[in-house]
Design a protein around this motif. Structure first.
Motif, PDB file in Angstrom:
ATOM      1  N   THR A   1       0.848  -1.185   0.000  1.00 17.67           N
ATOM      2  CA  THR A   1       0.000   0.000   0.000  1.00 17.67           C
ATOM      3  C   THR A   1       0.886   1.238   0.000  1.00 17.67           C
ATOM      4  O   THR A   1       2.079   1.166   0.310  1.00 17.67           O
ATOM      5  N   THR A   2       0.293   2.360  -0.356  1.00 18.01           N
ATOM      6  CA  THR A   2       1.038   3.610  -0.420  1.00 18.01           C
ATOM      7  C   THR A   2       1.038   4.300   0.936  1.00 18.01           C
ATOM      8  O   THR A   2       0.165   4.074   1.780  1.00 18.01           O
ATOM      9  N   TYR A   3       2.040   5.163   1.139  1.00 17.71           N
ATOM     10  CA  TYR A   3       2.019   6.021   2.320  1.00 17.71           C
ATOM     11  C   TYR A   3       1.222   7.279   1.979  1.00 17.71           C
ATOM     12  O   TYR A   3       0.628   7.371   0.917  1.00 17.71           O
ATOM     13  N   GLY A   4       1.182   8.217   2.891  1.00 15.45           N
ATOM     14  CA  GLY A   4       0.387   9.416   2.664  1.00 15.45           C
ATOM     15  C   GLY A   4      -0.937   9.335   3.408  1.00 15.45           C
ATOM     16  O   GLY A   4      -1.215   8.385   4.148  1.00 15.45           O
ATOM     17  N   GLU A   5      -1.764  10.340   3.240  1.00 13.93           N
ATOM     18  CA  GLU A   5      -3.014  10.453   3.976  1.00 13.93           C
ATOM     19  C   GLU A   5      -3.844   9.172   3.881  1.00 13.93           C
ATOM     20  O   GLU A   5      -4.048   8.625   2.799  1.00 13.93           O
ATOM     21  N   GLY A   6      -4.291   8.703   5.041  1.00 15.20           N
ATOM     22  CA  GLY A   6      -5.120   7.511   5.093  1.00 15.20           C
ATOM     23  C   GLY A   6      -4.372   6.199   5.106  1.00 15.20           C
ATOM     24  O   GLY A   6      -5.000   5.127   5.058  1.00 15.20           O
ATOM     25  N   TRP A   7      -3.031   6.245   5.205  1.00 13.86           N
ATOM     26  CA  TRP A   7      -2.261   5.012   5.073  1.00 13.86           C
ATOM     27  C   TRP A   7      -2.514   4.040   6.224  1.00 13.86           C
ATOM     28  O   TRP A   7      -2.485   2.815   6.030  1.00 13.86           O
ATOM     29  N   VAL A   8      -2.793   4.567   7.422  1.00 12.13           N
ATOM     30  CA  VAL A   8      -3.033   3.674   8.559  1.00 12.13           C
ATOM     31  C   VAL A   8      -4.263   2.818   8.314  1.00 12.13           C
ATOM     32  O   VAL A   8      -4.254   1.596   8.547  1.00 12.13           O
ATOM     33  N   GLU A   9      -5.335   3.412   7.817  1.00 14.48           N
ATOM     34  CA  GLU A   9      -6.545   2.654   7.542  1.00 14.48           C
ATOM     35  C   GLU A   9      -6.327   1.662   6.394  1.00 14.48           C
ATOM     36  O   GLU A   9      -6.876   0.563   6.408  1.00 14.48           O
ATOM     37  N   ARG A  10      -5.523   2.062   5.419  1.00 13.25           N
ATOM     38  CA  ARG A  10      -5.241   1.132   4.319  1.00 13.25           C
ATOM     39  C   ARG A  10      -4.479  -0.087   4.829  1.00 13.25           C
ATOM     40  O   ARG A  10      -4.730  -1.222   4.396  1.00 13.25           O
ATOM     41  N   VAL A  11      -3.559   0.138   5.759  1.00 14.02           N
ATOM     42  CA  VAL A  11      -2.831  -0.982   6.355  1.00 14.02           C
ATOM     43  C   VAL A  11      -3.785  -1.868   7.143  1.00 14.02           C
ATOM     44  O   VAL A  11      -3.739  -3.104   7.047  1.00 14.02           O
ATOM     45  N   ARG A  12      -4.663  -1.278   7.927  1.00 13.91           N
ATOM     46  CA  ARG A  12      -5.611  -2.061   8.727  1.00 13.91           C
ATOM     47  C   ARG A  12      -6.474  -2.965   7.848  1.00 13.91           C
ATOM     48  O   ARG A  12      -6.816  -4.082   8.236  1.00 13.91           O
TER      49      ARG A  12
END
Length: 297
Positions: free
Chosen positions: A185-196
């Motif tokens: 996944t990419t970093y940047g805004e919203g990355w924590v939710e993308r990881v989850r």
């Protein structure tokens, strides 16, 4: 001989190609005619003087710690290696025509000097920090800043151990991470939710120093499960900063085994001439690397 050195701490412009005496191989060391030298983030951090309090450098100094080349001299007490052997390893002042190595291994067959020079420090670092997280087979390791040398090694080593890996990198490196077996996944805004959304995170590595320590602790639920090699402020969050080199000979031996089994491959993104070391540092500091950057002598 020619070597890259610096007489003051500062930006890439302090690096200069200079004449120097050929170093001697002391007890337990070998000297190599360098064919390629790996470029690592620690190199520019040393050049800037970031580690003076813990690893003081006396100026003027050479720079670089990884190299691949041809054994030119063998120090007292060294066995199992002869003049003319092809080796890769770790030493000091490796941006040079000749350098002394304190740890080395024979180059695996089929590996070029440029490829071999990119392995020593990144494999040692990857092995060290994976071990320090305590992550186990069947668990998931998040690697923040996964497309560079250490990240590339960490993803492949973890996968070989039966660990699921999630990697964050720029948009242009998503397919590369997937090729290495990672959920990307990419970093940047919203990355924590993308990881989850990709799954539970049992441990995490901060390899880029991009100010994500707080989020990594949130994702793992335990600062002891997070290790950073790039954020000097990590201890402020209870996170260990891993900057002390481990067992390099053991790491090199493991690297050889992984390479020979086809379980580890780190591409060389770009090569530079010895006289272009400053440009190599500029590119290294800019990040977004896919694999390794190497100076060719």
């Amino acid at each position: 001989m020619k070597r890259v050195s610096f007489a003051e701490f500062g930006g890439p412009d302090v690096l200069h190609l200079t004449d120097a005496e050929v170093p001697d191989a002391g007890p337990g060391q070998i000297r190599v005619a360098v064919r390629a030298a790996g470029v690592n983030p620690v190199d520019w951090r040393i050049r800037e003087g970031q580690f003076q309090q813990v690893r003081p450098v006396e100026l003027p100094a050479g720079i670089g710690q990884d190299a691949a080349g041809v054994v030119d001299a063998v120090g007292a007490g060294v066995s199992g290696v002869e003049v003319g052997d092809l080796v890769f390893g770790r030493g000091s002042g490796t941006y040079a025509e000749f350098a002394v190595l304190a740890a080395w291994a024979r180059m695996p067959e089929g590996l070029t000097f440029e490829e071999a020079a990119g392995y020593p420090s990144v494999v040692e670092t990857a092995l060290r920090v994976i071990g320090q997280t305590g992550v186990r087979p069947g668990e998931t390791l998040l690697v923040s800043g996964a497309s560079g040398g250490v990240g590339s090694a960490a993803l492949q080593i973890a996968r070989d151990r039966g660990i699921t890996v999630i990697g964050t990198a720029g948009a242009g490196n998503q397919d590369y991470l997937r090729e290495l077996g990672a959920l990307a996944t990419t970093y940047g805004e919203g990355w924590v939710e993308r990881v989850r959304r990709l799954g539970r995170v049992d441990a995490a590595l901060d390899l880029a120093g991009s100010g994500v320590i707080r989020e990594l602790v949130e994702l793992t639920g335990d600062p002891r499960k997070v290790i950073s090699i790039a954020d000097l402020g990590a201890p402020d969050h209870g996170v260990r900063f891993s900057g002390v080199t481990g067992d390099v000979p053991k790491a090199l031996a493991e690297a050889v085994g992984l390479i020979e089994r086809g379980k580890l491959h780190i591409p060389v993104e770009r090569t530079y001439a010895l006289a272009d070391a400053a440009a190599a540092h500029i590119d290294c500091q800019a990040g977004h690397t896919r694999g390794r950057r190497v100076i060719v002598i």
